[in-house]
Motif scaffolding. Structure first.
Motif, mmCIF file in Angstrom:
data_model
loop_
_atom_site.group_PDB
_atom_site.id
_atom_site.type_symbol
_atom_site.label_atom_id
_atom_site.label_comp_id
_atom_site.label_asym_id
_atom_site.label_seq_id
_atom_site.Cartn_x
_atom_site.Cartn_y
_atom_site.Cartn_z
ATOM 1 N N PHE A 134 7.010 108.558 3.050
ATOM 2 C CA PHE A 134 6.229 107.391 3.472
ATOM 3 C C PHE A 134 5.244 107.028 2.369
ATOM 4 O O PHE A 134 4.558 107.889 1.818
ATOM 5 N N PRO A 135 5.171 105.739 2.001
ATOM 6 C CA PRO A 135 4.365 105.337 0.843
ATOM 7 C C PRO A 135 2.854 105.370 1.082
ATOM 8 O O PRO A 135 2.384 105.216 2.203
ATOM 9 N N ASP A 136 2.134 105.571 -0.011
ATOM 10 C CA ASP A 136 0.677 105.461 0.035
ATOM 11 C C ASP A 136 0.305 104.014 0.310
ATOM 12 O O ASP A 136 1.029 103.095 -0.084
ATOM 13 N N PRO A 137 -0.853 103.800 0.924
ATOM 14 C CA PRO A 137 -1.302 102.419 1.117
ATOM 15 C C PRO A 137 -1.779 101.817 -0.206
ATOM 16 O O PRO A 137 -2.216 102.543 -1.100
ATOM 17 N N ASP A 138 -1.677 100.517 -0.313
ATOM 18 C CA ASP A 138 -2.202 99.815 -1.479
ATOM 19 C C ASP A 138 -3.727 99.954 -1.441
ATOM 20 O O ASP A 138 -4.356 99.600 -0.448
ATOM 21 N N PRO A 139 -4.344 100.476 -2.491
ATOM 22 C CA PRO A 139 -5.793 100.675 -2.471
ATOM 23 C C PRO A 139 -6.599 99.379 -2.408
ATOM 24 O O PRO A 139 -7.769 99.396 -2.053
ATOM 25 N N GLN A 140 -5.972 98.264 -2.719
ATOM 26 C CA GLN A 140 -6.682 96.987 -2.671
ATOM 27 C C GLN A 140 -6.757 96.404 -1.265
ATOM 28 O O GLN A 140 -7.752 95.789 -0.905
ATOM 29 N N ASN A 141 -5.674 96.581 -0.481
ATOM 30 C CA ASN A 141 -5.662 95.925 0.831
ATOM 31 C C ASN A 141 -5.278 96.858 1.978
ATOM 32 O O ASN A 141 -5.165 96.411 3.112
ATOM 33 N N ALA A 142 -5.057 98.137 1.692
ATOM 34 C CA ALA A 142 -4.738 99.166 2.692
ATOM 35 C C ALA A 142 -3.414 98.935 3.398
ATOM 36 O O ALA A 142 -3.146 99.528 4.424
ATOM 37 N N ARG A 143 -2.568 98.101 2.829
ATOM 38 C CA ARG A 143 -1.280 97.852 3.453
ATOM 39 C C ARG A 143 -0.237 98.812 2.892
ATOM 40 O O ARG A 143 -0.308 99.201 1.742
ATOM 41 N N HIS A 144 0.737 99.145 3.730
ATOM 42 C CA HIS A 144 1.844 99.994 3.316
ATOM 43 C C HIS A 144 3.043 99.114 2.993
ATOM 44 O O HIS A 144 3.402 98.247 3.789
ATOM 45 N N GLU A 145 3.640 99.339 1.872
ATOM 46 C CA GLU A 145 4.867 98.621 1.522
ATOM 47 C C GLU A 145 6.013 99.445 2.080
ATOM 48 O O GLU A 145 6.399 100.455 1.512
ATOM 49 N N THR A 146 6.527 99.031 3.215
ATOM 50 C CA THR A 146 7.556 99.813 3.897
ATOM 51 C C THR A 146 8.935 99.178 3.791
ATOM 52 O O THR A 146 9.842 99.571 4.521
ATOM 53 N N LYS A 173 5.414 107.181 16.912
ATOM 54 C CA LYS A 173 4.796 107.433 18.223
ATOM 55 C C LYS A 173 3.602 108.374 18.076
ATOM 56 O O LYS A 173 2.534 108.129 18.626
ATOM 57 N N LYS A 174 3.794 109.441 17.321
ATOM 58 C CA LYS A 174 2.729 110.434 17.158
ATOM 59 C C LYS A 174 1.555 109.908 16.343
ATOM 60 O O LYS A 174 0.404 110.255 16.592
ATOM 61 N N CYS A 175 1.821 109.048 15.372
ATOM 62 C CA CYS A 175 0.794 108.630 14.415
ATOM 63 C C CYS A 175 0.098 107.318 14.756
ATOM 64 O O CYS A 175 -0.709 106.835 13.971
ATOM 65 N N GLY A 176 0.404 106.732 15.850
ATOM 66 C CA GLY A 176 -0.336 105.532 16.214
ATOM 67 C C GLY A 176 0.516 104.320 16.439
ATOM 68 O O GLY A 176 -0.009 103.224 16.579
ATOM 69 N N GLY A 177 1.801 104.490 16.437
ATOM 70 C CA GLY A 177 2.659 103.409 16.855
ATOM 71 C C GLY A 177 3.051 102.404 15.803
ATOM 72 O O GLY A 177 2.737 102.520 14.633
ATOM 73 N N GLU A 178 3.774 101.421 16.275
ATOM 74 C CA GLU A 178 4.387 100.409 15.426
ATOM 75 C C GLU A 178 3.383 99.475 14.783
ATOM 76 O O GLU A 178 3.644 98.947 13.718
ATOM 77 N N ASP A 179 2.261 99.248 15.405
ATOM 78 C CA ASP A 179 1.303 98.293 14.845
ATOM 79 C C ASP A 179 0.913 98.666 13.426
ATOM 80 O O ASP A 179 0.829 97.822 12.557
ATOM 81 N N LYS A 180 0.670 99.933 13.176
ATOM 82 C CA LYS A 180 0.248 100.358 11.846
ATOM 83 C C LYS A 180 1.391 100.298 10.852
ATOM 84 O O LYS A 180 1.177 100.108 9.676
ATOM 85 N N SER A 181 2.632 100.482 11.331
ATOM 86 C CA SER A 181 3.753 100.448 10.398
ATOM 87 C C SER A 181 4.023 99.046 9.897
ATOM 88 O O SER A 181 4.711 98.851 8.924
ATOM 89 N N LYS A 182 3.480 98.053 10.554
ATOM 90 C CA LYS A 182 3.690 96.672 10.151
ATOM 91 C C LYS A 182 2.714 96.240 9.064
ATOM 92 O O LYS A 182 2.743 95.112 8.619
ATOM 93 N N THR A 183 1.901 97.146 8.650
ATOM 94 C CA THR A 183 0.940 96.787 7.617
ATOM 95 C C THR A 183 1.557 96.804 6.247
ATOM 96 O O THR A 183 0.852 96.924 5.259
ATOM 97 N N ALA A 184 2.624 96.481 6.253
ATOM 98 C CA ALA A 184 3.254 96.334 5.021
ATOM 99 C C ALA A 184 3.226 95.003 4.719
ATOM 100 O O ALA A 184 3.508 94.329 5.661
ATOM 101 N N GLY A 185 3.280 95.142 3.995
ATOM 102 C CA GLY A 185 3.477 93.944 3.344
ATOM 103 C C GLY A 185 3.355 93.044 4.287
ATOM 104 O O GLY A 185 4.192 92.889 5.039
ATOM 105 N N LYS A 186 2.926 94.460 4.356
ATOM 106 C CA LYS A 186 1.917 93.941 4.996
ATOM 107 C C LYS A 186 1.336 95.050 5.333
ATOM 108 O O LYS A 186 1.997 95.758 6.088
#
Length: 94
Positions: A50-62, A78-91
């Motif tokens: 799983f990729p590190d978040p972008d230090p500029q915007n905290a988004r994960h490029e998934t 499910k264990k780590c907080g659900g789908e909402d956080k996984s959408k921070t990719a590229g958000k």
């Protein structure tokens, strides 16, 4: 341009195509810490690449990670907080 008449499918495709050019506000230290904790959790729970978040915007490029198609990915989400956080990719914005 009056985009109220645009085909919804074309509009969505255009938004996706231009996503990387959209200005994203800088992350706060709290957002970056939360994104890093999410990364550590995902890695500890079956998604070691799983990729590190972008230090500029905290988004994960998934892009390339289909977390929902593998049992490990679904369990980690499910264990780590659900789908909402996984959408921070590229958000994975949000």
């Amino acid at each position: 341009m009056d985009d109220s008449k645009a085909d919804p499918a074309q509009r969505k495709a255009a938004e996706r195509a231009c996503e990387s050019r959209r200005a994203v506000p800088p992350a706060t230290s709290e957002q970056l810490a939360e994104a890093r904790a999410f990364t550590a959790c995902m890695r500890a729970n079956g998604v070691p690449a799983f990729p590190d978040p972008d230090p500029q915007n905290a988004r994960h490029e998934t892009e390339g990670f289909d977390l929902k198609s593998s049992p490990e990915g679904r369990a980690a989400l499910k264990k780590c907080g659900g789908e909402d956080k996984s959408k921070t990719a590229g958000k994975v914005g949000g």
